[in-house]
Design an enzyme around this catalytic site. Sequence first.
Site, PDB file in Angstrom:
ATOM      1  N   LYS A 131      20.886  31.820 -67.647  1.00  0.00           N
ATOM      2  CA  LYS A 131      22.069  31.535 -68.181  1.00  0.00           C
ATOM      3  C   LYS A 131      22.850  29.349 -68.082  1.00  0.00           C
ATOM      4  O   LYS A 131      22.983  29.707 -69.614  1.00  0.00           O
ATOM      5  CB  LYS A 131      24.034  32.095 -67.327  1.00  0.00           C
TER       6      LYS A 131
ATOM      7  N   GLU B  96      15.269  26.086 -60.007  1.00  0.00           N
ATOM      8  CA  GLU B  96      14.062  27.618 -59.625  1.00  0.00           C
ATOM      9  C   GLU B  96      13.058  27.759 -61.108  1.00  0.00           C
ATOM     10  O   GLU B  96      12.088  27.921 -60.811  1.00  0.00           O
ATOM     11  CB  GLU B  96      14.265  28.366 -58.972  1.00  0.00           C
TER      12      GLU B  96
ATOM     13  N   GLY C  95      26.340  35.812 -64.142  1.00  0.00           N
ATOM     14  CA  GLY C  95      24.992  36.095 -63.627  1.00  0.00           C
ATOM     15  C   GLY C  95      24.458  37.631 -63.583  1.00  0.00           C
ATOM     16  O   GLY C  95      23.993  38.441 -64.392  1.00  0.00           O
ATOM     17  N   ARG C  96      25.100  37.980 -62.345  1.00  0.00           N
ATOM     18  CA  ARG C  96      25.772  39.023 -61.697  1.00  0.00           C
ATOM     19  C   ARG C  96      25.739  40.468 -62.790  1.00  0.00           C
ATOM     20  O   ARG C  96      25.115  41.371 -62.144  1.00  0.00           O
ATOM     21  CB  ARG C  96      25.814  38.982 -59.882  1.00  0.00           C
TER      22      ARG C  96
ATOM     23  N   GLU D  12      27.645  38.405 -53.857  1.00  0.00           N
ATOM     24  CA  GLU D  12      28.264  36.544 -54.566  1.00  0.00           C
ATOM     25  C   GLU D  12      29.264  37.405 -54.851  1.00  0.00           C
ATOM     26  O   GLU D  12      30.295  36.333 -54.913  1.00  0.00           O
ATOM     27  CB  GLU D  12      27.068  36.229 -55.640  1.00  0.00           C
TER      28      GLU D  12
ATOM     29  N   HIS E  11      12.006  55.966 -41.030  1.00  0.00           N
ATOM     30  CA  HIS E  11      11.058  55.892 -40.464  1.00  0.00           C
ATOM     31  C   HIS E  11      11.216  54.647 -39.526  1.00  0.00           C
ATOM     32  O   HIS E  11      10.129  53.669 -38.637  1.00  0.00           O
ATOM     33  CB  HIS E  11       9.492  55.997 -41.074  1.00  0.00           C
TER      34      HIS E  11
ATOM     35  N   LYS F 218      22.908  24.177 -52.820  1.00  0.00           N
ATOM     36  CA  LYS F 218      22.338  23.398 -53.833  1.00  0.00           C
ATOM     37  C   LYS F 218      22.391  21.510 -54.165  1.00  0.00           C
ATOM     38  O   LYS F 218      20.893  21.397 -53.975  1.00  0.00           O
ATOM     39  CB  LYS F 218      22.969  23.466 -55.414  1.00  0.00           C
TER      40      LYS F 218
HETATM   41  O1  F6P Z   1      22.552  31.563 -57.190  1.00  0.00           O
HETATM   42  C1  F6P Z   1      23.980  31.373 -57.939  1.00  0.00           C
HETATM   43  C2  F6P Z   1      23.313  31.998 -59.333  1.00  0.00           C
HETATM   44  O2  F6P Z   1      24.421  31.048 -60.456  1.00  0.00           O
HETATM   45  C3  F6P Z   1      23.599  32.853 -59.883  1.00  0.00           C
HETATM   46  O3  F6P Z   1      24.836  33.559 -59.988  1.00  0.00           O
HETATM   47  C4  F6P Z   1      23.108  33.776 -61.117  1.00  0.00           C
HETATM   48  O4  F6P Z   1      22.785  34.687 -61.064  1.00  0.00           O
HETATM   49  C5  F6P Z   1      22.140  32.342 -60.579  1.00  0.00           C
HETATM   50  O5  F6P Z   1      22.442  31.328 -59.795  1.00  0.00           O
HETATM   51  C6  F6P Z   1      20.719  32.171 -61.884  1.00  0.00           C
HETATM   52  O6  F6P Z   1      21.677  30.678 -62.881  1.00  0.00           O
HETATM   53  P1  F6P Z   1      21.142  30.789 -64.634  1.00  0.00           P
HETATM   54  O7  F6P Z   1      20.965  32.067 -65.035  1.00  0.00           O
HETATM   55  O8  F6P Z   1      22.117  29.868 -64.692  1.00  0.00           O
HETATM   56  O9  F6P Z   1      20.007  30.002 -64.184  1.00  0.00           O
END
Ligand code: F6P
Length: 504
Positions: free
Chosen positions: A181, A187, A241-242, A327, A358, A468
């Site tokens: 987003k 990452e 995002g979620r 979240e 199990h 972060k």
């Molecule tokens: O972990 C925090 C967060 O902002 C989530 O809400 C989001 O889904 C994820 O990081 C990834 O963010 P982006 O889509 O901006 O890379």
Amino acid sequence: MIGTPPLSDLFADDPGRAERYVVEAGDLRIDYSKQPLNDDVLADLLERARDAGVESRRDAMFAGEHINVTEDRAVLHTALRAPRDAVVEADGENVVPDVHEVLDAMSAFADRVRADDRITDVVNIGIGGSDLGPAMAAQALEAFGHPRITCHFVSNVDGADIHRTLQRVEPASTLFIVASKTFGTIETLTNARTARSWLVEALGDDAVADHFVAVSTNAERVAEFGIDTANMFGFWDWVGGRYSVDSAIGLSLMILIGPDGFRAFLDGFHTIDEHFRTAPLEQNAPVLLGMIGIHHSDDLGRDTKAVLPYAQELARFPAYLQQLDMESNGKQVTLDGDLVAGDTGPIVWGEPGTNGQHAFYQLLHQGTRIVPVDFIGFATPNHPYRNHHDLLMSNLFAQAEALAFGRRNPDEPHRNFPGDRPSTLILADRLTPSVLGQLIALYEHIVFVQGTVWGINSFDQWGVELGKELANRITPELTGDPDPTQHDTSTNNAIAWYRARRST
Ligand code: F6P
């Protein structure tokens, strides 16, 4: 709050209970009769939903009001699945034409990829909401997938994740989707850079344009990264995002199941949106299940919830719900900034049945903690082995029965099953794209109802920021000059330990 007698008494005293405490929403049949409820408790819970303003806040969400107050944003994931002729306004503008313009562009692209025999593998690089939704759904709907195409999902900054994936694919036959987003997530950018170097090493710089596309709200950063914005699929700040699997973030899924399958997926969401928006509270599945969760949390002090799908394809569904729920509702302050009075979102976890039986079901049956359970099952499997499915479903029904009614064994306490352990049974004919959309929307709205009752903002996630920020500070300290002694002594020692041992 009114307590209730044990489930065995509730069933014995009320023969109509199993018919009465069932709600249908779209293709979902939801049986909540094995919950600690009677008509008085239910009436009380619905009253509390009304008092909390669930209906007016729901309407405000659908109307595009800025209910995400800490980010001053509308919350309009429901517009992502609205039909082409719908009108949904955000800040005075109908967003539906934009939504469908992106869907059309995605569809044309997905059709092209599906028709291109050179592409066999799609690698989605994203994390959190830019990974969990498509990863979960691609697994759930593999039976509806294009036979030539395999989707892979790389999320972790741990190099093991991208390494493992790159070992399984070939540069010439792989399409990378960089999904973020913000396009600022460390990452995702790290994984995307590694993937790009790997591709360029094999095929040269020119290959990037053909093998990389982006999904983002941030065109500037996409361009900065080196992906032509002509190869970008956009979405908007009013999509959390979620809550974004139904936006362009679902591109990998659309390539897998095709634009028609993806439309059916969106229509499934929309069916439940309409149900949530229009059904009276007494017949409103997200409201009923949301308030049952409130009852467990606020009245009965239960702090966890297990989601147990009896469908191997839904193996990632509990992980998906962890982000959606935890979240969203893992919050400690109200919309006014005051500390909340009690607890908020539950700890959500789960595994597919029968595997979990199990492993951790012992605790569900005889442990000292009561864990409310959502069971999910289907009448018809997406595989040919009917005998397996009958066994699977008999286990599902047996577990719900055993948890609720137990078995008394006063002579052998270790064989005593106390029962009175609550569960909801969510059933549908078959796990299709539409039914998966319905299930996701059901849980989205349950989370919404609960967030409203707790008076919190379910649509921000400030809690992930501090970690972060500190990681950004520590990263150069692991390798370079900055003095790594500015932390607490435990952290200082851990950094020193790592600096002394890290391999170059
Ligand atoms: O972990 C925090 C967060 O902002 C989530 O809400 C989001 O889904 C994820 O990081 C990834 O963010 P982006 O889509 O901006 O890379």
